[in-house]
Design an enzyme around this catalytic site. Structure first.
Site: not given
Lengths: 448, 448
Positions: A255, A307-308, A344, A348, A377-378
Site C-alpha cells: 500500500g 506492488g506499486r 488510471r 481513479y 472514442c469516449e
C-alpha cells in the site's frame, strides 16, 4: 519542463532528450522497427535498475531486523513475466490473487513456500491448486473458511492459512484503493471474528499460522501503517493466547504510495492551475522502522506485500503525438496512447506526470495548458488534464510516467486496440518482454 | 424480485427461473460443460431476437421517411463478430473508430460504401486503409484534414469526408459519455470552422459530402436530439450555400439511452434507499420523428449511428455466487463475475440491474441490502451497490442485465482473469460466439 533534470531515478533528461538508463527513448522506436514491429508506439518501457533499486530499498531495511521477514511482490501490479523474473532473482516471494497467477508463478519456478494466495472470492479450483501446492492461503470470510475446509477434507491435505483482518482503518486514499475499512469487501470484521475463529478451530486440517491485513494502496502517511501494526499486534497476541500455537506471521500487506507528481513546480503564474505539487512519501525504511518498533520484542515473522512501490516508477508509456487541436476552453494534444493502456486517470482520477521525450520542433512551441488525450472514442479517454507544456510537433515522442503498476495489467482491447509492446532496458541493452498484439491475437477466441 | 415478470424483452422469468428466449439460463452451464469448457461462469449471454427487435425499431421508423436513410451500427459498443454478422444480415451499415475495426468489417464482408471511419486521433495507416477502400471518413480537426490530404496526395485517391461538428450541446449524461460540448476532444468548434473549411476547399482530392455530430451516449431526452438536428441543419445550409455541391449527408451519430433500471419499484420501506426508479426513454421512432420534422423538405440523407440501443439490452452476464459475507454497515454477495467483465459501474458509476437467475435455496433467504462484488483485488470491483434482494445460496446463478454494450469489449485480464465465454441464443438454439480465454491465450505475447 523537459530541460530540467527533476528525475532522480532511472529516467533522466539529457539536453531535453529522455533516457531510460543509457538508452535515449527515441532509439527504442528504431530498435522495435528493426525487429519487424510496425506499430512502435505506444509502448511500455521499463528500467531494470529502477526495479532493482526499489527492491533493495525494502531488502536493506528488512535485513537489519531481528526477526524473520519476507518481501512478497504483489504480482497483480504487473504480471509481465519478464519483470516477475527480476523479482525472483532478487529474492522476492509473491502474493497472488487468482489461480492463473498461481499457475504463472509455478511456471516461473517460484517454490510454494514463497507464495501467498489472497482473495475475497476464490473459486474451488483455485483453493485446490494452492492446497495441493502447500502455498499459504489467506482466509477472507466465514464462507471462505468453509470452502477451504471442504477442499482440505476432499484432498486429505492440510492448509496453512493467514486470517485476513479488516482493521477498520481509513487509509485516506481514493475509495477504490481503500480495502481495510468497514464497508470494504475484504477481510473479517471484529464483529464476525469469533464465528470465523470457531470454524478454524473446529478443523484440524486448517492450521492458522498468522494474520493479514491490507489497508489499501497509494498510502502516503506512515501513521496509518503504525496504527495497523498496532491493531494487528493486539489480535496476534489474543490468538496466541487462545492457543493457536502455530501463529508466526503478521502480514501487513502493501500500500505504500509513490510520488506521481515528480515534485514539479509547474508555473509561477497564479492564473494557471498548479496540479503538480510535491508530496512527502514515506520510504520503505520509514515503514519498516515503524512496524518493527510496534512489534518490539514479540517473536513475529513479518510479511510485506508491496506492488506499486516496487514497480510503479520503473515504467513509462512512450507515445507519439498525432496532432494538436486548439479549442475553447481547452486545447488538446492527441497522442496514440490511450485509456486502453493507462486507465488510471479515468478510473481513479489518478495523476500521471506527462512530458515531451524529445525537444519540440513545433513552429510555435509556446507553453500553454493542454489536455493530453488518446484516440479512443469516449471522453473518458484522457491521460492528463490541464498540463502546462510546450506545443509538441506532429510525431513528437511523449512519456507518461510512473505507469509500471496497474496500467499494462489493466489494459483492454476497447475500440479493437492492440495491447502494445513492452520493452525492458538494462544499461544499454533492450529486451522485448511483450510483443504487441496482432489482429489475429484479438480475434483468436472468436469464430471468424 | 425474481418472481415478477418485469421484462418485456427476450429475458423473462418463468416460475422464478430466468430464460433467454426458450432457454433456461441454468441450461447454459450444462451446455458449456458438454463442450469441454471447465469454467462456465461468468459468461455473456445474448438474445438474437432482442437484437433483431432493436434493429427493426429503427428500421421501421426510418422506412417511412421520404429521404435516404442509413442505420450504422457503432461497432465499438460490441465487436463480437457473431453479433456484427447479425447486424449485417439485418442491413445495418457500420461506424468504426480504428483500423482493426475496419479490417474486421472488411473480413466480415461489409462493402466500403457501408462504412464510416470516425475518430479524433487517426493514425496514418488507418486513414490509408479507409481511403484505399473508399470508405466515408469523418474529419475531426484541422490536423486531421491535413493528415487526410497528405494520404490522398500520396495515394492519388479521392476521399469522401464528413466534417465532425462540435455543436456545443450538453447531453446531460456522465462526463465520460459527453462528446459534443465545448471542452470535449471531439469535432470542430464554431470558432475553428472557417480554418478547417478553407483547408478542405483547398484540396480537390477531398470531397465534402456531409457533416457529422455525436453528442454522447445514454441520452434520455428527445429535446437534445431536436436541438442538434437544428444546429446541424443550419450548418448544412451554410455549407451548401458556400458551394459544397456534393453535400448530401447529415450524420447525427447515436447516443439514445436504454432503460437500465427495469422499472422496478424495489421496496416500499422508506428506510431503504430506492435506486431503481423508472425513467422515460425515448424510442427510436421518437428520435426519427423529431429529426425528420426539423429537416423538413430539405433534401438530406440521414445517417444514424446507434450502439447501445441496438445491443445493450440484448446481453446479460451470467455469474455464480461464491459466497455471502455479512458485514457492517454492508453485506456482500461475492460472485465470480467482476469489473474485468463489466467495468461500467466502477468507471461511469453506472447502474446495472442484478437479480437471481434461479430461486434461492438459501436456508435463510430473507431480503436485505447487499453490495454485489467480484473477486478482483480492489474496491473498485463491484457490480452493484445497495441492492435489496434475497440471500442466494452458494453456487446460485445470478444475472447482471443490459451488458450487451460497452462491457465485453472493455474487458481486461486484470488479476490474470480470463475473458469469459459468450453465447448467442436464438429460440432454443445456443451458439458459442466466443470461447473463454485460456492461460495460454493470456501468455501468448510474452516470452515464457
Amino acid at each position: 519542463m523537459a530541460e530540467e533534470n527533476y528525475f532522480s531515478n532511472s529516467f533522466e533528461y539529457k539536453n531535453g532528450i529522455l533516457f531510460c538508463e543509457n538508452v535515449a527513448l527515441e532509439e527504442v522506436k528504431t530498435w522495435l522497427k528493426n525487429r519487424g514491429i510496425k506499430r512502435v508506439t505506444p509502448a511500455f518501457i521499463y528500467s531494470k535498475s529502477q526495479v532493482e533499486t526499489n527492491v533493495l530499498l525494502y531488502k536493506n531495511a528488512l535485513r537489519h531486523l531481528e526477526r524473520k521477514t519476507t518481501l512478497n511482490y504483489a504480482l497483480k501490479a504487473n504480471m509481465n513475466p519478464g519483470l516477475v523474473r527480476i523479482m525472483k532473482t532478487l529474492g522476492c516471494s509473491l502474493t497472488l490473487v487468482s489461480g492463473f497467477e498461481l499457475e504463472l508463478a509455478l511456471k516461473l519456478g517460484f517454490t510454494p513456500e514463497r507464495i501467498v494466495l489472497n482473495g475475497n472470492g476464490k473459486e474451488t479450483w483455485e483453493i485446490e491448486l494452492a492446497v495441493n501446492n502447500d502455498c499459504l492461503l489467506n482466509i477472507d470470510s466465514l464462507f471462505n473458511v468453509k470452502q477451504t475446509i471442504g477442499v482440505c477434507r476432499r484432498l486429505h491435505r492440510k492448509a496453512r492459512v493467514l486470517l485476513r483482518i479488516n482493521p477498520d482503518i481509513d487509509p485516506m486514499v481514493h475509495q477504490y484503493n481503500c480495502t481495510g475499512k468497514n464497508g470494504s469487501k475484504f477481510g473479517v470484521q471484529e464483529k464476525y471474528f469469533d464465528d470465523v475463529i470457531r470454524e478454524i478451530k473446529s478443523e484440524p486440517l486448517i492450521q492458522l499460522v498468522g494474520i493479514h491485513c491490507h489497508l489499501g494502496s497509494t498510502i502516503t502517511s506512515i501513521a496509518i501503517f503504525r496504527e495497523s501494526a498496532d491493531v494487528m499486534l493486539q489480535i496476534y497476541r489474543k490468538l496466541k493466547h487462545e492457543g493457536f500455537e502455530h501463529m508466526e506471521y503478521i502480514n501487513l500487506g502493501g500500500g505504500l504510495g509513490i510520488d506521481y507528481t515528480k515534485h514539479v513546480a509547474v508555473t509561477t503564474d497564479p492564473k494557471i492551475l498548479v496540479k503538480e505539487r510535491p508530496i512527502d512519501i514515506p520510504t520503505p525504511a520509514d515503514l519498516v522502522k515503524v512496524v518493527d518498533e510496534v512489534f518490539g520484542d514479540e517473536n513475529i515473522s513479518l510479511i510485506l506485500e508491496p506492488g506499486r512501490s516496487l514497480i510503479g516508477n520503473a515504467g513509462i508509456l512512450l507515445t507519439s503525438v498525432l496532432g494538436v487541436k486548439h479549442g475553447e476552453p481547452k486545447s488538446y494534444i492527441v497522442v496514440d496512447g490511450s485509456m486502453t493502456e493507462v486507465i488510471r486517470p479515468a478510473l481513479y482520477s489518478a495523476y500521471h506526470h506527462i512530458d515531451l521525450a524529445v525537444p519540440s520542433q513545433a513552429d510555435d512551441k509556446h507553453k500553454m495548458l493542454y489536455d493530453v488525450v488518446g484516440p479512443v472514442c469516449e471522453s473518458g479517454d484522457f491521460l492528463g488534464k490541464d498540463r502546462y507544456m510546450s506545443a509538441p510537433h506532429e510525431g513528437c515522442l511523449m512519456a507518461v510516467f510512473d505507469v509500471g503498476a496497474y496500467c499494462a495489467c489493466m489494459g483492454s482491447n476497447y475500440n479493437m486496440r492492440a495491447r502494445p509492446a513492452e520493452v525492458l532496458i538494462s544499461g544499454d541493452k533492450l529486451e522485448l518482454i511483450r510483443r504487441p498484439e496482432t489482429l489475429d491475437d484479438i480475434l483468436a477466441p472468436y469464430d471468424i
